[in-house]
Design a protein around this motif. Structure first.
Motif, PDB file in Angstrom:
ATOM      1  N   MET A 115       0.846  -1.194   0.000  1.00  0.00           N
ATOM      2  CA  MET A 115       0.000   0.000   0.000  1.00  0.00           C
ATOM      3  C   MET A 115       0.881   1.242   0.000  1.00  0.00           C
ATOM      4  N   GLU A 116       0.390   2.293  -0.637  1.00  0.00           N
ATOM      5  CA  GLU A 116       1.161   3.529  -0.635  1.00  0.00           C
ATOM      6  C   GLU A 116       1.215   4.077   0.783  1.00  0.00           C
ATOM      7  N   THR A 117       2.271   4.814   1.065  1.00  0.00           N
ATOM      8  CA  THR A 117       2.427   5.340   2.412  1.00  0.00           C
ATOM      9  C   THR A 117       2.457   6.849   2.389  1.00  0.00           C
ATOM     10  N   GLY A 118       2.279   7.436   3.532  1.00  0.00           N
ATOM     11  CA  GLY A 118       2.327   8.885   3.633  1.00  0.00           C
ATOM     12  C   GLY A 118       1.702   9.308   4.952  1.00  0.00           C
ATOM     13  N   VAL A 119       2.150  10.424   5.468  1.00  0.00           N
ATOM     14  CA  VAL A 119       1.633  10.937   6.724  1.00  0.00           C
ATOM     15  C   VAL A 119       0.964  12.266   6.454  1.00  0.00           C
ATOM     16  N   GLU A 120      -0.273  12.401   6.919  1.00  0.00           N
ATOM     17  CA  GLU A 120      -0.966  13.678   6.764  1.00  0.00           C
ATOM     18  C   GLU A 120      -0.182  14.748   7.513  1.00  0.00           C
ATOM     19  N   GLY A 121       0.035  15.846   6.866  1.00  0.00           N
ATOM     20  CA  GLY A 121       0.785  16.922   7.498  1.00  0.00           C
ATOM     21  C   GLY A 121       0.627  18.189   6.689  1.00  0.00           C
ATOM     22  N   ASP A 122       1.697  18.900   6.569  1.00  0.00           N
ATOM     23  CA  ASP A 122       1.667  20.190   5.906  1.00  0.00           C
ATOM     24  C   ASP A 122       1.815  20.016   4.395  1.00  0.00           C
ATOM     25  N   TYR A 123       0.808  19.432   3.774  1.00  0.00           N
ATOM     26  CA  TYR A 123       0.786  19.233   2.329  1.00  0.00           C
ATOM     27  C   TYR A 123      -0.367  20.037   1.734  1.00  0.00           C
ATOM     28  N   PRO A 124      -0.177  20.571   0.538  1.00  0.00           N
ATOM     29  CA  PRO A 124      -1.257  21.365  -0.057  1.00  0.00           C
ATOM     30  C   PRO A 124      -2.443  20.539  -0.545  1.00  0.00           C
ATOM     31  N   ILE A 125      -2.231  19.240  -0.776  1.00  0.00           N
ATOM     32  CA  ILE A 125      -3.292  18.394  -1.316  1.00  0.00           C
ATOM     33  C   ILE A 125      -3.519  17.218  -0.370  1.00  0.00           C
ATOM     34  N   HIS A 126      -4.783  16.969  -0.042  1.00  0.00           N
ATOM     35  CA  HIS A 126      -5.109  15.885   0.881  1.00  0.00           C
ATOM     36  C   HIS A 126      -6.140  14.946   0.259  1.00  0.00           C
ATOM     37  N   ASN A 127      -6.271  13.777   0.867  1.00  0.00           N
ATOM     38  CA  ASN A 127      -7.283  12.800   0.454  1.00  0.00           C
ATOM     39  C   ASN A 127      -7.117  12.365  -0.996  1.00  0.00           C
ATOM     40  N   MET A 128      -5.869  12.373  -1.450  1.00  0.00           N
ATOM     41  CA  MET A 128      -5.557  11.969  -2.806  1.00  0.00           C
ATOM     42  C   MET A 128      -4.125  11.437  -2.824  1.00  0.00           C
ATOM     43  N   THR A 129      -3.855  10.449  -3.667  1.00  0.00           N
ATOM     44  CA  THR A 129      -2.522   9.872  -3.784  1.00  0.00           C
ATOM     45  C   THR A 129      -1.856  10.364  -5.066  1.00  0.00           C
ATOM     46  N   GLY A 130      -0.603  10.753  -4.956  1.00  0.00           N
ATOM     47  CA  GLY A 130       0.170  11.130  -6.129  1.00  0.00           C
ATOM     48  C   GLY A 130       0.801   9.904  -6.758  1.00  0.00           C
ATOM     49  N   VAL A 131       0.530   9.677  -8.035  1.00  0.00           N
ATOM     50  CA  VAL A 131       0.977   8.459  -8.714  1.00  0.00           C
ATOM     51  C   VAL A 131       1.843   8.807  -9.924  1.00  0.00           C
ATOM     52  N   ILE A 132       2.977   8.125 -10.040  1.00  0.00           N
ATOM     53  CA  ILE A 132       3.809   8.236 -11.240  1.00  0.00           C
ATOM     54  C   ILE A 132       3.757   6.906 -11.972  1.00  0.00           C
ATOM     55  N   LEU A 133       3.495   6.968 -13.275  1.00  0.00           N
ATOM     56  CA  LEU A 133       3.536   5.773 -14.123  1.00  0.00           C
ATOM     57  C   LEU A 133       4.912   5.689 -14.777  1.00  0.00           C
ATOM     58  N   ALA A 134       5.610   4.596 -14.540  1.00  0.00           N
ATOM     59  CA  ALA A 134       6.936   4.400 -15.129  1.00  0.00           C
ATOM     60  C   ALA A 134       6.974   3.035 -15.803  1.00  0.00           C
ATOM     61  N   GLY A 135       6.160   2.896 -16.835  1.00  0.00           N
ATOM     62  CA  GLY A 135       6.075   1.583 -17.463  1.00  0.00           C
ATOM     63  C   GLY A 135       6.319   1.582 -18.955  1.00  0.00           C
ATOM     64  N   GLY A 136       6.665   2.752 -19.520  1.00  0.00           N
ATOM     65  CA  GLY A 136       6.840   2.833 -20.969  1.00  0.00           C
ATOM     66  C   GLY A 136       8.072   2.093 -21.442  1.00  0.00           C
ATOM     67  N   ARG A 137       8.056   1.695 -22.718  1.00  0.00           N
ATOM     68  CA  ARG A 137       9.189   0.968 -23.284  1.00  0.00           C
ATOM     69  C   ARG A 137      10.308   1.896 -23.738  1.00  0.00           C
ATOM     70  N   SER A 138      10.032   3.216 -23.838  1.00  0.00           N
ATOM     71  CA  SER A 138      11.048   4.200 -24.242  1.00  0.00           C
ATOM     72  C   SER A 138      11.703   3.815 -25.571  1.00  0.00           C
ATOM     73  N   SER A 139      10.926   3.246 -26.483  1.00  0.00           N
ATOM     74  CA  SER A 139      11.497   2.749 -27.733  1.00  0.00           C
ATOM     75  C   SER A 139      12.104   3.861 -28.576  1.00  0.00           C
ATOM     76  N   ARG A 140      11.465   5.036 -28.571  1.00  0.00           N
ATOM     77  CA  ARG A 140      12.011   6.140 -29.357  1.00  0.00           C
ATOM     78  C   ARG A 140      13.233   6.765 -28.697  1.00  0.00           C
ATOM     79  N   PHE A 141      13.320   6.618 -27.378  1.00  0.00           N
ATOM     80  CA  PHE A 141      14.427   7.218 -26.646  1.00  0.00           C
ATOM     81  C   PHE A 141      15.694   6.375 -26.759  1.00  0.00           C
ATOM     82  N   GLY A 142      15.522   5.051 -26.791  1.00  0.00           N
ATOM     83  CA  GLY A 142      16.671   4.158 -26.935  1.00  0.00           C
ATOM     84  C   GLY A 142      17.152   3.551 -25.625  1.00  0.00           C
ATOM     85  N   SER A 143      16.723   4.126 -24.500  1.00  0.00           N
ATOM     86  CA  SER A 143      17.016   3.586 -23.177  1.00  0.00           C
ATOM     87  C   SER A 143      15.902   4.061 -22.261  1.00  0.00           C
TER      88      SER A 143
END
Length: 198
Positions: free
Chosen positions: A1-29
């Motif tokens: 499960m994602e973790t995090g502690v409620e505190g001095d954050y500008p956004i609450h009740n929402m999870t920040g998600v990064i997708l890192a699943g691309g094949r990067s075929s055009r980039f080469g790496s």
């Protein structure tokens, strides 16, 4: 499960998600690990997201590559189905009602725009995304857990285009005019596809 502690954050009740699943075929790496201003591109994005959201999550099928982030990780349940499978995986994992989802190759993210999107009254909407004159930006948006059923149905039918899922969801289209009023330009949507883009 994602973790995090409620505190001095500008956004609450929402999870920040990064997708890192691309094949990067055009980039080469793996472009997520390419250096941008002296640090891996994904580190730049993770640092920004960590300052906005008390809970964060990385979706990747190669977790060992991103151990340096020290982020909670989950993986696609539908392998090879692109970003829609990543959104699906995130929504299965988060404990908050909604996730703000972003791709790992957008170095100019605007925290002001992210905060603006997250401040929009999402009542009745499954998805909140920028909808520019050139089209939608589904990998810079908010997805509610209730959209899981539609997304799962699309994936089961081997429909992996996000636009197919959006057709069956209640979408709040954030106009280009709204975005420009916050950012002044559209540079935050620039993504890295080739080494020359860096």
């Amino acid at each position: 499960m994602e973790t995090g502690v409620e505190g001095d954050y500008p956004i609450h009740n929402m999870t920040g998600v990064i997708l890192a699943g691309g094949r990067s075929s055009r980039f080469g790496s793996n472009k997520a690990l390419a250096l941008f201003d002296g640090k891996p591109l994904i580190q730049r994005i993770a640092d920004l997201m960590s300052n906005l959201f008390p809970a964060c999550l990385l979706v990747t099928n190669t977790p060992a590559e991103y151990e340096f982030l020290s982020w909670p990780v989950t993986h696609d349940r539908y392998r090879g189905y692109g970003p829609l499978a990543g959104i699906h995986a995130a929504l299965l994992q988060i404990s908050t009602p909604r996730a703000f989802v972003v791709a790992c190759d957008m170095p100019n993210l605007s925290p002001e725009l992210i905060e603006y999107l997250c401040s929009i009254n999402g009542h009745g909407y499954d998805v909140i995304i920028p909808w520019l004159a050139r089209g939608q930006e589904p990998l810079f948006g908010i997805y509610h857990k209730r959209s899981l059923a539609v997304i799962n149905s699309c994936l089961e039918q081997k429909h992996c285009q996000i636009i197919r899922a959006l057709e069956n969801l209640q979408v709040r289209r954030v106009s280009e005019a709204e975005i420009l009023a916050v950012t002044g330009d559209l540079a935050c949507f620039k993504n890295i596809n080739r080494p020359t883009d860096l």
